[in-house]
Write a protein that holds these residues in place. Structure first.
Motif, PDB file in Angstrom:
ATOM      1  N   THR A   1       0.803   3.656  10.608  1.00  0.00           N
ATOM      2  CA  THR A   1       1.466   4.773   9.924  1.00  0.00           C
ATOM      3  C   THR A   1       2.956   4.490   9.875  1.00  0.00           C
ATOM      4  N   ASP A   2       3.570   4.915   8.783  1.00  0.00           N
ATOM      5  CA  ASP A   2       4.984   4.614   8.559  1.00  0.00           C
ATOM      6  C   ASP A   2       5.901   5.749   8.986  1.00  0.00           C
ATOM      7  N   ALA A   3       5.377   6.958   9.008  1.00  0.00           N
ATOM      8  CA  ALA A   3       6.168   8.134   9.369  1.00  0.00           C
ATOM      9  C   ALA A   3       5.200   9.194   9.859  1.00  0.00           C
ATOM     10  N   SER A   4       5.745  10.261  10.445  1.00  0.00           N
ATOM     11  CA  SER A   4       4.858  11.299  10.958  1.00  0.00           C
ATOM     12  C   SER A   4       5.495  12.674  10.855  1.00  0.00           C
ATOM     13  N   VAL A   5       4.621  13.665  10.717  1.00  0.00           N
ATOM     14  CA  VAL A   5       4.988  15.072  10.810  1.00  0.00           C
ATOM     15  C   VAL A   5       4.273  15.606  12.038  1.00  0.00           C
ATOM     16  N   GLN A   6       5.034  16.014  13.043  1.00  0.00           N
ATOM     17  CA  GLN A   6       4.462  16.471  14.305  1.00  0.00           C
ATOM     18  C   GLN A   6       4.548  17.986  14.407  1.00  0.00           C
ATOM     19  N   LEU A   7       3.425  18.630  14.766  1.00  0.00           N
ATOM     20  CA  LEU A   7       3.348  20.077  14.824  1.00  0.00           C
ATOM     21  C   LEU A   7       3.347  20.575  16.267  1.00  0.00           C
ATOM     22  N   LEU A   8       4.091  21.641  16.504  1.00  0.00           N
ATOM     23  CA  LEU A   8       4.070  22.356  17.775  1.00  0.00           C
ATOM     24  C   LEU A   8       4.079  23.852  17.492  1.00  0.00           C
TER      25      LEU A   8
ATOM     26  N   ARG B   1       3.481  11.859  -4.820  1.00  0.00           N
ATOM     27  CA  ARG B   1       2.218  11.364  -5.360  1.00  0.00           C
ATOM     28  C   ARG B   1       1.823   9.996  -4.811  1.00  0.00           C
ATOM     29  N   ASP B   2       2.786   9.222  -4.326  1.00  0.00           N
ATOM     30  CA  ASP B   2       2.476   7.888  -3.811  1.00  0.00           C
ATOM     31  C   ASP B   2       2.370   7.854  -2.291  1.00  0.00           C
ATOM     32  N   LEU B   3       2.278   9.031  -1.657  1.00  0.00           N
ATOM     33  CA  LEU B   3       2.140   9.085  -0.203  1.00  0.00           C
ATOM     34  C   LEU B   3       0.696   9.372   0.176  1.00  0.00           C
TER      35      LEU B   3
ATOM     36  N   GLU C   1       0.828  -1.208   0.000  1.00  0.00           N
ATOM     37  CA  GLU C   1       0.000   0.000   0.000  1.00  0.00           C
ATOM     38  C   GLU C   1       0.864   1.260   0.000  1.00  0.00           C
ATOM     39  N   PRO C   2       0.261   2.428  -0.255  1.00  0.00           N
ATOM     40  CA  PRO C   2       1.039   3.677  -0.214  1.00  0.00           C
ATOM     41  C   PRO C   2       1.639   3.922   1.164  1.00  0.00           C
TER      42      PRO C   2
ATOM     43  N   ALA D   1      10.531   4.589   1.158  1.00  0.00           N
ATOM     44  CA  ALA D   1       9.213   4.028   1.423  1.00  0.00           C
ATOM     45  C   ALA D   1       9.264   2.540   1.760  1.00  0.00           C
ATOM     46  N   ASP D   2      10.041   1.764   1.017  1.00  0.00           N
ATOM     47  CA  ASP D   2      10.106   0.321   1.275  1.00  0.00           C
ATOM     48  C   ASP D   2      10.647   0.033   2.670  1.00  0.00           C
ATOM     49  N   ALA D   3      11.724   0.720   3.042  1.00  0.00           N
ATOM     50  CA  ALA D   3      12.324   0.486   4.358  1.00  0.00           C
ATOM     51  C   ALA D   3      11.373   0.893   5.476  1.00  0.00           C
TER      52      ALA D   3
END
Length: 403
Positions: free
Chosen positions: A83-90, A69-71, A39-40, A269-271
């Protein structure tokens, strides 16, 4: 093309599914992780209320770049969502707020491969009471925090972003540009007192025939800071919609964030999907230990020891964050060889696409020899030699493609 790492993890999860086939819960969890390998890549957008998560997710998902485009961007995903990664806001890079973003990793493997988070200093246009230099000040604060604050050392980047400004600028209309151009034509001293607050900007006494509702819509779209910045840029040369839109987006920090996501997440992405699957497997192994399940755990450990992508990402962050002795041209070459500017062989070697394989081999061999020398220098600190050895491993990987 499916990478070797994905196939290895797929085989491991298939064995785990067979091992836990009599457990509905474990089978469901492992099956979900197995399916997600195809999956994406999922990037969660998280942070406290009021930081602009939804606006940032929309700004990123409304930007149809090739690299992203593939995220799949998820606005405040549920904790159970893979979830594979994150963007955290403060909104503020204070110790108490930073501490909330560093929860205990669920497993040893997760801690060893923790290269999955970018930190955003959100609503950067509000820094310093929204002065016209607010974005520059916010970017300086973010860079300094990444370099000097130990609480920021685990992130792949600390980036100041004004998401509302970026989202509005991406969808700029000709009518909006004409409105702002008309405002910019009003003498500065006459307009200045109406730009002190949203209330003054929407005051019926505002000079010109533009309605209160229209002015209010501009503030909703761009924020008051965005309106003031747009007026300044129009007066100093951004004389059409395309120029103004591009400059507002550039200043918003969204481009820097997009490039970091592309280099640290999309290119790996694969890793990262494999990492997600193995963390899920460790969760199952810890929740339902069984005789001989340690064999599956040992295979996870072997994967962690051999997963060079994570060492590359960690070293890229350390170099860019100023936490290594590498600097100048050496640092630039190191991050390029590590894949920060693209993971294709030509990109890592700094060569043009389509370069003759023999020339690529010679460039790779030269990089291996020079960085191997750095890794073996007795006058270097152990940490420096270890960093150089990671670069050597990356360069050797390039040579292996030509054997």
């Amino acid at each position: 093309m499916v990478s070797r790492v994905v196939e290895d993890v797929r085989a491991l999860l298939a064995d785990a599914c067979a091992y836990y086939r009599d457990s509905p819960r474990a089978s469901a969890l492992l099956g979900e992780a197995l399916d997600h390998l195809d999956e994406p890549l999922r990037v969660g957008i998280g942070g406290p209320a009021g930081t602009g998560k939804t606006t940032l997710a929309a700004a990123l998902g409304d930007w149809p770049t090739r690299a992203l485009r593939d995220l799949e961007f998820l606005d405040a995903p549920h904790p159970s969502t893979l979830t594979d990664a994150s963007v955290q806001l403060l909104r503020h890079l204070e110790p108490d707020q930073l501490a909330t973003l560093r929860p205990t990793a669920p497993s040893a493997f997760a801690r060893q491969t923790a290269v999955d988070t970018i930190l955003v200093l959100a609503r950067a246009d509000e820094t310093g009471a929204g002065r016209i230099d607010a974005l520059l000040t916010a970017k300086q604060i973010a860079r300094r925090a990444w370099r000097e604050d130990p609480l920021c050392s685990g992130f792949q980047g600390v980036i100041a972003v004004a998401a509302q400004l970026a989202y509005g600028a991406r969808a700029f209309t000709d009518d909006e540009f004409e409105l702002l151009a008309a405002f910019a034509a009003v003498p500065r001293e006459e307009l200045e007192r109406y730009l002190l607050s949203v209330d003054t900007f929407t005051d019926p006494a505002f000079p010109g025939p533009v309605s209160v509702e229209t002015r209010r819509s501009l503030v909703v779209r761009f924020g008051l800071f965005g309106v003031k910045l747009a007026l300044t840029l129009i007066r100093t040369g951004c004389d059409d919609r395309v120029k103004l839109s591009a400059e507002l987006v550039r200043r918003s920090g969204l481009g820097e964030l997009r490039d970091t996501i592309a280099g640290c997440f999309a290119a790996r992405a694969d890793a990262l999907r494999a990492r997600t699957a193995l963390i899920r497997l460790e969760t199952v192994l810890n929740a339902e230990p069984r005789p001989h399940s340690d064999r599956l755990a040992a295979r996870v450990e072997r994967f962690s020891a051999s997963a060079h992508d994570f060492r590359e990402l960690r070293l890229i962050a350390d170099i860019r964050g100023g936490r290594t002795a590498l600097a100048g041209e050496s640092a630039e070459e190191a991050v390029r060889l590590l894949g920060a500017e693209g993971t294709a062989s030509e990109e890592r070697l700094g060569l043009a696409a389509g370069t003759d394989p023999r020339e690529m081999y010679e460039a790779g061999l030269d990089a291996v020899m020079r960085w191997r020398h750095e890794a073996e220098r007795p006058d270097r600190a152990l940490a420096e030699r270890a960093a150089a050895q990671v670069v050597v491993r990356s360069a050797e990987g390039l040579l292996a493609q030509f054997v």
